[in-house]
Design a protein around this motif. Structure first.
Motif, short mmCIF file in Angstrom:
data_model
loop_
_atom_site.label_atom_id
_atom_site.label_comp_id
_atom_site.label_asym_id
_atom_site.label_seq_id
_atom_site.Cartn_x
_atom_site.Cartn_y
_atom_site.Cartn_z
N ARG A 29 79.29 38.40 51.43
CA ARG A 29 79.74 39.45 50.51
C ARG A 29 78.60 40.01 49.66
O ARG A 29 78.42 41.22 49.56
N GLU A 30 77.83 39.15 49.03
CA GLU A 30 76.74 39.61 48.17
C GLU A 30 75.63 40.27 48.99
O GLU A 30 75.01 41.25 48.56
N CYS A 31 75.38 39.76 50.17
CA CYS A 31 74.38 40.34 51.06
C CYS A 31 74.79 41.77 51.43
O CYS A 31 73.97 42.69 51.36
N ILE A 32 76.02 41.95 51.77
CA ILE A 32 76.54 43.27 52.14
C ILE A 32 76.41 44.23 50.97
O ILE A 32 75.96 45.37 51.12
N ARG A 33 76.77 43.79 49.79
CA ARG A 33 76.71 44.64 48.59
C ARG A 33 75.27 45.05 48.30
O ARG A 33 74.98 46.23 48.07
N LEU A 34 74.36 44.08 48.33
CA LEU A 34 72.96 44.38 48.04
C LEU A 34 72.29 45.22 49.14
O LEU A 34 71.43 46.04 48.84
N CYS A 69 69.22 38.03 51.29
CA CYS A 69 69.14 37.95 52.75
C CYS A 69 68.42 36.67 53.19
O CYS A 69 68.74 36.12 54.24
N GLY A 70 67.49 36.20 52.38
CA GLY A 70 66.77 34.98 52.70
C GLY A 70 67.64 33.74 52.71
O GLY A 70 67.24 32.70 53.25
N CYS A 78 69.56 39.48 58.90
CA CYS A 78 69.21 39.16 57.51
C CYS A 78 67.72 38.87 57.38
O CYS A 78 67.08 39.29 56.41
N LYS A 79 67.17 38.17 58.33
CA LYS A 79 65.73 37.85 58.29
C LYS A 79 64.89 39.12 58.42
O LYS A 79 63.88 39.28 57.74
N GLN A 80 65.30 40.03 59.30
CA GLN A 80 64.58 41.29 59.46
C GLN A 80 64.65 42.10 58.16
O GLN A 80 63.66 42.70 57.74
N CYS A 81 65.82 42.13 57.55
CA CYS A 81 66.01 42.86 56.31
C CYS A 81 65.16 42.25 55.20
O CYS A 81 64.52 42.97 54.43
N GLU A 82 65.15 40.93 55.12
CA GLU A 82 64.34 40.25 54.11
C GLU A 82 62.87 40.67 54.24
O GLU A 82 62.22 40.99 53.24
#
Length: 111
Positions: free
Chosen positions: A37-42, A82-83, A90-94
């Protein structure tokens, strides 16, 4: 014409925006949405901020320093979240967020 001094930052912002949007869409397809949820929001916040900063810099905004500071903060928050996840997106985004934050910080000192 885009000022040369902004080119690298604009490219980093656009790359980060794309990575955040990809992570956002990919996260919505994961089984455990509550965990993300927080990952999606950020991801959404960071993508929007990166997009705006890239557009503003392309217009040679007089607010480059302030916008790059905001972008770096958004990228830091997104990278940190993402980390926490092991998904490839998530890793790519980080990685993209960390790179963008670093380049934005270099713009703050140059602006």
């Amino acid at each position: 014409m885009i000022q040369e001094k902004y080119r690298e930052c604009i490219e980093a912002c656009l790359e980060c925006m794309n990575a955040c949007n990809y992570c956002y869409v990919s996260s919505l397809k994961e089984y455990d949405l509550a965990m993300l949820r927080e990952c999606i929001r950020l991801d959404r916040e960071c993508a929007e901020i990166c997009s705006f900063v890239a557009e503003a810099l392309s217009r040679s905004t007089p607010f480059a320093k302030e916008l790059c500071e905001l972008c770096a903060k958004a990228c830091d928050a997104c990278a940190e979240e993402c980390g926490k996840h092991e998904h490839h997106h998530c890793k790519q985004c980080e990685q993209s967020c960390r790179r963008c934050a670093e380049i934005c910080r270099s713009m703050i000192t140059a602006a």
